[in-house]
Design an enzyme around this catalytic site. Structure first.
Site, PDB file in Angstrom:
ATOM      1  N   ASP A 104      46.389  43.610  29.204  1.00 56.03           N
ATOM      2  CA  ASP A 104      46.186  44.717  30.146  1.00 56.03           C
ATOM      3  C   ASP A 104      47.565  45.088  30.694  1.00 56.03           C
ATOM      4  O   ASP A 104      48.290  45.865  30.087  1.00 56.03           O
ATOM      5  CB  ASP A 104      45.199  44.227  31.209  1.00 56.03           C
ATOM      6  CG  ASP A 104      44.735  45.303  32.160  1.00 56.03           C
ATOM      7  OD1 ASP A 104      45.282  46.407  32.115  1.00 56.03           O
ATOM      8  OD2 ASP A 104      43.824  45.053  32.962  1.00 56.03           O
ATOM      9  N   VAL A 154      36.407  46.200  29.782  1.00 52.61           N
ATOM     10  CA  VAL A 154      35.471  45.898  28.699  1.00 52.61           C
ATOM     11  C   VAL A 154      34.965  44.458  28.782  1.00 52.61           C
ATOM     12  O   VAL A 154      35.615  43.597  29.385  1.00 52.61           O
ATOM     13  CB  VAL A 154      36.110  46.144  27.307  1.00 52.61           C
ATOM     14  CG1 VAL A 154      36.313  47.631  27.064  1.00 52.61           C
ATOM     15  CG2 VAL A 154      37.427  45.390  27.147  1.00 52.61           C
ATOM     16  N   ARG A 166      30.222  36.900  27.642  1.00 51.28           N
ATOM     17  CA  ARG A 166      31.180  36.436  26.625  1.00 51.28           C
ATOM     18  C   ARG A 166      30.534  36.328  25.249  1.00 51.28           C
ATOM     19  O   ARG A 166      31.204  36.401  24.231  1.00 51.28           O
ATOM     20  CB  ARG A 166      31.735  35.055  27.003  1.00 51.28           C
ATOM     21  CG  ARG A 166      32.574  35.029  28.274  1.00 51.28           C
ATOM     22  CD  ARG A 166      33.293  33.693  28.369  1.00 51.28           C
ATOM     23  NE  ARG A 166      33.825  33.399  29.689  1.00 51.28           N
ATOM     24  CZ  ARG A 166      34.995  33.795  30.152  1.00 51.28           C
ATOM     25  NH1 ARG A 166      35.766  34.558  29.401  1.00 51.28           N
ATOM     26  NH2 ARG A 166      35.412  33.467  31.355  1.00 51.28           N
TER      27      ARG A 166
HETATM   28  P1  IMP Z   1      47.088  41.157  32.148  1.00 50.20           P
HETATM   29  O1  IMP Z   1      47.884  40.039  32.762  1.00 50.20           O
HETATM   30  O2  IMP Z   1      46.945  42.318  33.123  1.00 50.20           O
HETATM   31  O3  IMP Z   1      47.609  41.601  30.814  1.00 50.20           O
HETATM   32  O4  IMP Z   1      45.600  40.647  32.001  1.00 50.20           O
HETATM   33  C1  IMP Z   1      45.235  39.808  30.983  1.00 50.20           C
HETATM   34  C2  IMP Z   1      43.993  39.005  31.315  1.00 50.20           C
HETATM   35  O5  IMP Z   1      43.118  39.691  32.221  1.00 50.20           O
HETATM   36  C3  IMP Z   1      43.196  38.800  30.034  1.00 50.20           C
HETATM   37  O6  IMP Z   1      43.570  37.604  29.389  1.00 50.20           O
HETATM   38  C4  IMP Z   1      41.770  38.797  30.525  1.00 50.20           C
HETATM   39  O7  IMP Z   1      41.371  37.491  30.877  1.00 50.20           O
HETATM   40  C5  IMP Z   1      41.774  39.665  31.761  1.00 50.20           C
HETATM   41  N1  IMP Z   1      41.339  41.054  31.460  1.00 50.20           N
HETATM   42  C6  IMP Z   1      42.123  42.154  31.429  1.00 50.20           C
HETATM   43  N2  IMP Z   1      41.417  43.246  31.121  1.00 50.20           N
HETATM   44  C7  IMP Z   1      40.151  42.834  30.931  1.00 50.20           C
HETATM   45  C8  IMP Z   1      38.923  43.516  30.559  1.00 50.20           C
HETATM   46  O8  IMP Z   1      38.853  44.748  30.338  1.00 50.20           O
HETATM   47  N3  IMP Z   1      37.822  42.735  30.449  1.00 50.20           N
HETATM   48  C9  IMP Z   1      37.826  41.379  30.694  1.00 50.20           C
HETATM   49  N4  IMP Z   1      38.948  40.712  31.025  1.00 50.20           N
HETATM   50  C10 IMP Z   1      40.092  41.425  31.152  1.00 50.20           C
HETATM   51 MG    MG Z   2      38.994  36.756  32.238  1.00 52.63          MG
END
Ligand code: IMP
Ligand code: MG
Length: 179
Positions: A104, A154, A166
């Site tokens: 993300d 999502v 999940r």
């Molecule tokens: P980031 O640090 O913002 O890149 O977030 C990464 C982590 O956030 C992922 O490993 C997921 O566990 C969680 N995450 C981010 N977006 C989503 C989503 O749309 N659905 C479910 N989990 C998400």
């Molecule tokens: Mg998560």
């Protein structure tokens, strides 16, 4: 579960997931020829993807898992990451392939990469099933990507909301609260 009103439209179908994972497995098999990569799964979200991906790789692979928790609300990460479960194996001279469910902001991955690099591996690459388009605050430098998807929250295929969903065999949007 199919009558759950929070389960939105399908973003990546079961067929598309399986076809792409077969391709990723073939690519990884050819890139790591003659080596035994260590797959590092980021719990919990990556466990479904990792199990399918591993069976698409025709090499002697080894497995380890790490669990990280990011502080923030249910559907947004803050970028502050904490290791909840560390690896069991030593990474010295290993070819590490991090298996992630979704990128993300990219902050979780940036933290993980820094942390793993410091342990003396021969290489660290990342295979992410999903990447949200346009949201990365840092360059995530991903060697393998399954699908680029719109920046919506999502669920399914490992991805949860409060530990639910999940086990959906596809990825779909979440229509519930906080989305
Ligand atoms: P980031 O640090 O913002 O890149 O977030 C990464 C982590 O956030 C992922 O490993 C997921 O566990 C969680 N995450 C981010 N977006 C989503 C989503 O749309 N659905 C479910 N989990 C998400
Ligand atoms: Mg998560």
């Amino acid at each position: 579960m199919l009558d759950d009103p929070n389960i939105g439209p399908v973003v990546v179908s079961e067929d598309k997931l399986q076809a792409r994972i077969t391709e990723l497995g073939e690519q990884i098999t050819s890139d790591y020829q003659g080596r035994a990569p260590l797959l590092v799964g980021v719990l919990k979200g990556a466990f479904v993807f990792m199990s399918d991906l591993a069976r698409a790789i025709n090499l002697p692979v080894e497995f380890d898992f790490m669990a990280v928790s990011s502080y923030g609300s249910a559907t947004k990460t803050s970028g502050v990451v904490r290791i909840v479960k560390d690896l069991d194996l030593d990474l010295t001279d290993r070819h590490v392939l991090v298996v992630e469910d979704i990128v993300d902001s990219g902050l979780t991955l940036a933290y993980l990469r820094r942390n793993l690099r410091a342990r003396g591996p021969a290489s660290v690459e990342v295979c992410a099933l999903l990447v949200k388009e346009g949201l990365q605050k840092v360059d995530p430098d991903l060697r393998y990507v399954g699908f680029r998807i719109p920046p919506e929250f999502v669920i399914g295929y490992g991805l949860d909301v409060a530990e639910r969903y999940r086990n959906l065999p596809y990825v779909c949007t979440y229509l519930g609260e906080g989305s």
